[in-house]
Design an enzyme around this catalytic site. Structure first.
Site, PDB file in Angstrom:
ATOM      1  N   ASP A 267      12.878  21.935 -32.736  1.00 39.55           N
ATOM      2  CA  ASP A 267      13.463  20.769 -33.403  1.00 39.55           C
ATOM      3  C   ASP A 267      14.666  20.219 -32.643  1.00 39.55           C
ATOM      4  OD1 ASP A 267      15.134  22.697 -36.033  1.00 39.55           O
ATOM      5  OD2 ASP A 267      15.360  22.671 -33.870  1.00 39.55           O
TER       6      ASP A 267
ATOM      7  N   ASP B  42      17.138  25.208 -30.447  1.00 39.26           N
ATOM      8  CA  ASP B  42      16.134  25.654 -29.485  1.00 39.26           C
ATOM      9  C   ASP B  42      16.409  25.155 -28.072  1.00 39.26           C
ATOM     10  OD1 ASP B  42      14.601  26.732 -31.688  1.00 39.26           O
ATOM     11  OD2 ASP B  42      14.101  24.660 -32.163  1.00 39.26           O
TER      12      ASP B  42
ATOM     13  N   ASP C 223       9.019  27.148 -32.590  1.00 38.99           N
ATOM     14  CA  ASP C 223      10.088  27.575 -33.478  1.00 38.99           C
ATOM     15  C   ASP C 223       9.551  27.493 -34.911  1.00 38.99           C
ATOM     16  OD1 ASP C 223      12.770  28.124 -34.429  1.00 38.99           O
ATOM     17  OD2 ASP C 223      12.843  26.003 -34.971  1.00 38.99           O
TER      18      ASP C 223
ATOM     19  N   CYS D 169       0.828  -1.198   0.000  1.00 38.44           N
ATOM     20  CA  CYS D 169       0.000   0.000   0.000  1.00 38.44           C
ATOM     21  C   CYS D 169       0.867   1.254   0.000  1.00 38.44           C
ATOM     22  CB  CYS D 169      -0.911   0.017   1.221  1.00 38.44           C
ATOM     23  SG  CYS D 169      -0.003   0.081   2.791  1.00 38.44           S
TER      24      CYS D 169
ATOM     25  N   CYS E 214       3.371   1.626   2.774  1.00 33.49           N
ATOM     26  CA  CYS E 214       4.648   0.931   2.559  1.00 33.49           C
ATOM     27  C   CYS E 214       5.596   1.817   1.767  1.00 33.49           C
ATOM     28  CB  CYS E 214       4.421  -0.380   1.805  1.00 33.49           C
ATOM     29  SG  CYS E 214       3.393  -1.592   2.665  1.00 33.49           S
TER      30      CYS E 214
END
Length: 708
Positions: free
Chosen positions: A597, A601, A413, A13, A16
């Site tokens: 791309d 960038d 871009d 759970c 834990c």
């Protein structure tokens, strides 16, 4: 800093998870720890000079869990389900006589089993298939922690202990079948949960299965069948019709029709000829070809994709912190409520009635379990990220999967993103001989990393013009390239002056560049880069999703305006250097993303809340990006947003039902409307329902770009 992933056993759970994270996080040298209940793994980052991988594993084992260094090749997604199934089957065989005896006695068909027989059968269930709950509770108690095992152990031991007391003192209120039945139903729930969890990782399992096992490699003039792991970079391989490509490489001879759906999500076969790149794991068509290996092992595109998907599924989404905080206090609160319920019945609601007080206490203990709460987020993250990978959309972490759907603004871009990035020369205006002009320009462009350079070099090669030899070459980001040719410094890039020719070309949407010798202009060159077919549809559909779109470009204002008008973005900014793009992104309000791309960038991608890179084949591991679109289609930006929102909606549904379940179930159990057996069954199936709800994400309908 070192990083290690561990396979953890014994977790049930969210409590834990919180316990392991708390203990490991306190180790001297550990900088971060993330535990995933669904995958059963812990991702630990630590200082190797102060701590070892074995030290971390020992700390986890000390609190009662199993810990081993994770090995991808050793993973068996069905192992947990098989083990859970065996435990349930054994418990069911032992419990069945108890349940039949109780039913037969109530119906008046036959007498109940002797008390000693009931005690033996219940003990066998508790000591055998159900002992994991008690071992977990004991280890938690030793470290002063409370978990789901604590609730189950308290409930079943209370029922069992009272039954033993009643039997030995001559009483008739025996609840051995309650203790055994609770454990059996919980084990059934665990088995069904394991089966459902196995399905959540189907996409990753499919990716792991894609990797070919063998390859045909040229050895001593003949092709030999070898293990794919033995292929080295530079080896020549033969790929026959209908076979999978063993590793990444380039085609040396022949032509291939490759199905790349298993890697990029692209369903249509792709025709590739000599010199083209091929991806390991893709399926060849009807024509054989030879290839040279360029990436093997962990360096292949498939291996990179698997690493990204595994990292995303292992990581925690920010919304998970809510579940972790609730789980941290949930179990102690439930124990307190159960105790108050028992006391209220014994002293007020049913004075002196131990049986009723006992049943109500046990019902409250067993119905309240944080299992569903702990599974609510990781199940949806695993399915959502897996669906994305199958569709060619890679989310590098759960946080990025969550953030993508929250974006309010997306910056695009221009070159290589909204445009195809396949430029071609459309015009030259120069007082020089055109061959001389092209010789100088091509020489300078040989050092450029910009996409436009490929168009210039291709045009020069087509005209059979040799590039000039360049020394002291340098690329000036956002401006152009410069170098020395025959002792004279030349530059090629953004024009410095206005002219009628430049204005005419820019009005048509062409990118105009200028060649200069020192401070003298030697002419202009126009380059056309066509728009992606899905660019306008992408912008339109993002706007429909409530996301503002902007375009930023290093190109001149006129060209940028022309492209922006055709695409339909809300705003466009021209003549922006790479660092300037990052500044624009940082200054924008709201949750801002960048689509680029992955070449020029990087600063903007890294600055944005979510950086989205449009992949171009094998450039999967674009470090600056948070999301990678493997198919290289800009419209996958829309699909990424839709998938993110669907995943977050699914997580919120899971969290809601996990909380509502306990909010309704605990009062009903306390009021006596749920017997311990019914409460235990409901608790077990609550976790299954969460996992099944997450699996609905596999059927999410992602939009496709409309035909232009």
């Amino acid at each position: 800093m070192a990083r290690q992933v561990y396979d953890i056993t014994g977790m049930h759970c969210a409590a834990c998870v919180a316990r392991i994270e708390k203990v490991v996080g306190r180790l001297d040298g550990v900088s971060s720890v993330q535990v995933n209940l669904l995958t059963g793994r812990a991702d630990v980052e630590y200082d190797a000079a102060r701590l070892s991988a074995a030290d971390v594993a020992a700390a986890i084992e000390k609190i009662g869990f199993g810990a081993a260094v994770a090995r991808r090749e050793a993973r068996d997604p069905g192992r947990e389900a098989r083990r859970a199934g065996r435990r349930f089957l054994l418990a069911a065989v032992l419990t069945l006589p108890l349940m039949l005896g109780m039913i037969g006695h109530l119906a008046g068909w036959w007498p109940m089993l002797p008390a000693w027989a009931e005690c033996v059968l219940a003990t066998a269930v508790m000591a055998g298939p159900g002992n994991g709950f008690y071992r977990g509770a004991l280890s938690a108690w030793r470290t002063r922690a409370l978990t789901m095992d604590t609730l189950v152990s308290l409930g079943t031991l209370t029922a069992f202990g009272y039954s033993v007391y009643s039997w030995l003192t001559g009483g008739h209120e025996l609840y051995f079948e309650t203790a055994a039945g609770l454990l059996t139903f919980l084990l059934l729930g665990g088995y069904l949960e394991a089966l459902a969890k196995q399905r959540t990782g189907r996409e990753l399992t499919a990716l792991l299965a894609v990797a070919p096992a063998r390859a045909q490699v040229l050895r001593d003039g003949e092709y030999a069948d070898v293990l794919a792991t033995e292929v080295a970079v530079g080896d020549t391989l033969r790929v026959r019709a209908g076979e999978q490509v063993p590793v990444d490489g380039v085609i040396l001879s022949g032509r291939a029709t490759l199905t790349e759906a298993m890697v990029t999500g692209e369903s249509m076969p792709v025709l590739k000829e000599k010199g083209a790149t091929v991806i390991g794991g893709t399926l060849n068509g009807l024509t054989p070809f030879t290839m040279r290996a360029t990436a093997v092992g962990e360096a292949t595109m498939l291996a990179q994709i698997i690493r990204v998907v595994e990292a995303a599924q292992q990581s925690q989404a920010p919304i998970q912190r809510l579940a972790d905080r609730v789980a941290g206090v949930f179990v102690p609160v439930v124990i307190m409520l159960a105790a108050l319920t028992g006391l209220a019945y014994y002293f007020v609601l049913a004075p002196g009635n131990v049986e009723i007080a006992l049943l109500r206490t046990v019902a409250v203990l067993v119905i309240a379990c944080p299992c569903a709460l702990g599974l609510a987020t990781p199940t949806s993250v695993m399915v959502g990220s897996g669906v994305g990978a199958a569709q060619g959309i890679l989310f590098k972490s759960a946080a990025h999967l969550e953030e993508t759907g929250r974006l309010t603004t997306l910056f695009f871009d221009k070159t290589g993103t909204l445009t195809r990035g396949e430029p071609s020369v459309t015009g030259i205006a120069t007082p020089l001989a055109e061959e001389k002009f092209l010789c100088l320009v091509a020489g300078l462009e040989t050092v450029s990393q910009h996409r436009l350079a490929t168009g210039v070099l291709a045009y020069a090669a087509e005209r059979k013009v040799e590039p000039a030899a360049v020394t002291e070459a340098e690329e000036i980001p956002g401006t152009g390239v410069a170098g020395v040719i025959d002792g004279v410094r030349y530059t090629f890039g953004r024009p410095r002056e206005e002219s009628a020719q430049r204005m005419s070309w820019e009005a048509e949407g062409y990118t105009v560049t200028e060649l200069r010798r020192e401070d003298e202009s030697l002419g202009l060159l126009a380059i056309a880069d066509t728009l992606r077919a899905d660019a306008a549809a992408t912008v339109r559909d993002l706007r429909a999703l409530g996301i503002r779109t902007e375009m930023i470009s290093g190109d001149n204002a006129a060209t940028t305006r022309a492209v922006a008008a055709r695409v339909g973005v809300d705003h466009a900014t021209a003549e922006v250097l790479p660092l300037g793009k990052a500044e624009l992104v940082a200054a924008a309000p709201g949750k801002v993303g960048v689509v680029g791309d992955g070449i020029n960038d990087a600063p903007a991608l890294a600055t944005a809340a979510v950086g989205i890179a449009v992949g171009g084949g094998t450039d999967v591991a674009l470090e600056a990006a948070d999301v990678v679109l493997l198919r290289g289609r800009i419209y996958d930006t829309v699909r990424a947003v839709v998938l993110s929102r669907a995943t977050m909606r699914n997580i919120r549904q899971n969290l809601f039902w996990a909380c509502i379940y306990n909010g309704i179930g605990i009062p009903l159990a306390a009021a006596g409307y749920l017997s311990p057996l019914v409460a235990g069954t409901a608790m077990a199936f609550s976790s299954v329902s969460v996992v099944l709800n997450a699996l609905r994400l596999r059927r999410v309908q992602l939009p496709e770009a409309p035909q232009e």
